[in-house]
Scaffold this motif. Structure first.
Motif: not given
Length: 348
Positions: A241, A243, A260, A264, A268-269
């Motif tokens: 991950r 992020n 990513p 993930e 959000e990424s």
């Protein structure tokens, strides 16, 4: 007719021409495509290039690879023993660093491009550049200085040195690995690679602490990439991950493409990157071995729509696809990514 390169450049600019770029990391599958053993297949750059072009035509994705196997980098630094599997990637069999004294003796070649161990890679790149250069992104894989020691001395010994070892010895090794990386990325650029995958599992807080990331990973990342800049560079953390570190990498290093891990939250990424770069939505391709085409379609839809809800600087990708994935599942995945990544697609 839209080319894969045009598709990628559009995504970089937040646009979709026909559909998002679909990157598919087909590597060992090339041996099966040509009816060769893994060892025979990777003995020739011509084999690798031929298989990449055949798979490109068969599956219709948007990239080709110059990568043979990760242990090739160890060979460039003197490894002479590679272990070949029947149905998977080759691995380093004999580590070139067996004791800390070997670190002082490690020699970084002046010119990667003239090494015999690079010859077949260069041949592969020459063929790919001749056949699809400028039309299809040609990818290269390069291990970051923080992660390269794992294939030179084993992950266990590298973790020991990194965490509790002599800092002067650690930094000497990292400096040599960074020197090697600088020369390697230049060799790949000169040979025609467009997409330079900066592979750094030790650049994820899944592997190391945030403090170690901030104190060491960022420092060596900047040193690795400083001479040639970040054009074409993709930040890839080996399926881990990213992020938690993406914002720092954007601000302090300036990399503009992020890959990513499949665990993930892709929404959000995209929110973290916030239009400052291109982001991949990545599928857990191990599951492709057993999933049905309908299950694959549903998962691809979730990933693609989850990314596109936040912006169009987005593409679809895989990790390192296992040799055992059925071809029908590869085709189902790519078809779904194109369908749900269309410019005119509206989710029902």
């Amino acid at each position: 007719m839209t080319t894969s390169m045009e598709r990628l450049l559009a995504a970089v600019n937040g646009k979709i021409i026909d559909h998002i770029p679909v990157f598919c990391n087909l590597l060992d599958q090339g041996a099966r495509e040509l009816g060769l053993s893994i060892e025979e297949y990777f003995s020739s750059g011509e084999n690798v290039a031929e298989a990449q072009l055949k798979m490109l035509e068969k599956f219709g994705h948007d990239n080709v690879w110059s990568l043979f196997y990760v242990g090739k980098e160890a060979e460039l630094l003197g490894c002479e023993k590679i272990r070949y599997a029947q149905d998977g990637p080759p691995n380093v069999e004999d580590f070139i660093i067996k004791s800390y004294d070997d670190i002082a003796r490690l020699q970084v070649p002046d010119d990667i491009s003239v090494l015999p161990a690079f010859a077949e890679t260069a041949r592969c790149l020459n063929i790919l550049k001749r056949e699809v250069g400028g039309k299809v992104p040609i990818c290269a894989y390069l291990t970051a200085s923080m992660s390269l020691p794992a294939i030179l001395m084993s992950m266990e010994k590298w973790m020991e040195l990194l965490m509790i070892g002599d800092k002067d010895v650690r930094d000497l090794l990292l400096e040599k690995c960074s020197d090697f990386f600088r020369k390697e990325i230049e060799a790949y650029r000169q040979a025609g690679a467009d997409v330079l995958v900066y592979a750094d599992p030790y650049g994820s807080t899944d592997i190391i602490s945030m403090r170690l990331f901030q104190d060491l990973s960022l420092k060596w990342m900047r040193r690795d990439l400083e001479p040639g800049g970040v054009d074409g560079v993709v930040y890839y953390v080996g399926g881990a991950r990213l992020n938690s570190v993406a914002d720092q990498v954007i601000r302090e290093v300036g990399i503009q493409t992020y890959y990513p891990g499949p665990l993930e939250d892709i929404g959000e990424s995209m929110r973290i990157i916030n239009g400052r770069g291109l982001c991949a939505g990545v599928i857990n391709d191990i599951r492709l071995i057993d999933w049905s085409p309908d299950e694959i379609r549903a998962e691809v839809k979730r990933i693609v729509q989850g990314g596109l809800r936040t912006g169009h600087k987005f593409f679809f990708g895989t990790v390192v696809m296992p040799y055992g994935i059925p071809e029908k599942n590869i085709m189902a995945m790519i078809a779904a990514a194109k369908e749900f990544g269309r410019a005119d697609y509206v989710a029902p």
